[in-house]
Design an enzyme around this catalytic site. Structure first.
Site: not given
Length: 354
Positions: A72-73, A146, A148, A217, A219, A292
């Site tokens: 997703h990111h 990181q 997701h 950014h 969703h 977000m």
């Protein structure tokens, strides 16, 4: 879990390219997930590398190694110390935790975002002479990736993943130091509503920063994300647009729309315009059902250090708005609209689903 090998690695040469007009070589390092298998939706995995503490390095570019069908990111953090002394861990805050992995924050100390990717954004190359300084004489001693994974579906047959980023760097000092200022909000979006999620902060450090790129950014509910520099002139606020985009388009770093400088006393502000057709309240959070609101501002300084405080957050609605923050001359129409032809729908992009 695989042996802790990547954790002990130091930046090393895996690919080179000569810099035009010089004998310098740009080096490339792969910061990738070590063949992980997410077993739950909304998995956040982190993996680190330790930077050689005896040298300084200058990061000048990022090449993503994934697609939106898998991740997703992704965020790349610079840390003083990582969240935990392991090669992979759960790092999604309130999101789910995969069994067999520890749960910890992305960074234990000194977190700062230096790169972000989503929606099949392309590679990013910084302007000539601009770099993120890491290593010996920097607060960034580790890089932590990181990722997701919104869905476990791509991995139901036990497939493993190596999503990540190829980091390009130099070993010679660069005259300008890059940084990222992250603006974001908390808050909630009511059912069947249009909500403005707004944030701002004042630059308090005696430093001149030069914005050169921005990234948005959200969703699913985000329609427009806009960011501004706000300065004062005789008691009136002067709003200078830094950038705005439909966050359903590839979430890459785009050039700022106005060449300007930001100095001590100036304010930076961002708004996410959210449109909900849901029958329930949507809150800011880590999962696909949450939202977000982020505006990333990439900048450089003439010198060796970026801003010490790289974050700018508000509580969001119903607790904070630009009006409550004391702003005037608020550009409501401009902040929540896009030029004809610049929405994801008009450009034939399928609105992001997670």
């Amino acid at each position: 879990m695989m042996a802790v090998v990547q954790w002990l690695q130091i930046l090393f040469l895996v690919g080179t390219s000569a810099v035009a007009g010089s004998d310098e070589v740009i080096k490339r390092f792969p910061l990738l997930m070590p063949q992980v298998t997410p077993t739950m939706d909304d998995t956040y995995f982190c993996t680190p590398i330790r930077i050689d503490p005896t040298m300084d390095y200058y990061i000048t570019g990022f090449q993503p190694n994934t697609t939106s069908a898998t991740a997703h990111h992704m965020l790349l953090y610079g840390c003083m110390t990582p969240g935990v002394d392991e090669d992979v861990w759960n790092c999604g805050g309130m999101a789910v935790s995969n069994a067999g992995y520890s749960t910890a924050p992305t960074c234990k100390s000194g977190p700062q975002v230096i790169y972000a990717w989503a929606l099949d954004a392309p590679a990013l190359l910084l302007p000539e002479g601009v770099a993120f300084k890491v290593g010996k004489n920097s607060d960034i001693k580790y890089l932590v990736l990181q990722v997701h994974y919104a869905s476990k579906a791509p991995f139901i047959d036990g497939l493993k993943d190596d999503s990540g980023v190829f980091v390009y760097y130099r070993e010679t000092p660069q005259p300008r130091t890059a940084g990222v200022l992250l603006l974001g909000t908390g808050g909630r979006i009511l059912p069947k509503s249009v909500e403005y999620m707004e944030t701002e902060c004042t630059i308090k450090e005696d430093k001149v920063i030069y914005p050169f790129a921005f990234r948005t950014h959200t969703h699913q509910l985000g329609r427009v994300v806009s960011g501004y520099k706000v300065s004062r002139n005789g008691g009136e606020d002067v709003w200078t647009l830094l950038g705005k985009k439909d966050p359903q388009l590839p979430q890459m770093f785009y050039p700022v729309v106005t060449n300007t400088t930001i100095r001590k006393g100036d304010r930076v502000a961002a708004r996410c315009t959210m449109v909900s057709d849901r029958d329930y309240v949507t809150r800011i959070g880590s999962t696909a059902k949450d939202e977000m609101c982020n505006f990333y501002l990439m900048y450089y300084t003439e010198g060796t250090s970026p801003l010490k405080d790289p974050k700018c957050f508000s509580l969001g609605p119903p607790f904070y708005s630009w009006t409550r923050g004391g702003f005037n001359n608020i550009p409501d129409a401009d902040a929540s609209s896009l030029p004809v032809g610049e929405t994801a729908k008009e450009m034939g992009v399928v609105r992001h689903q997670m």
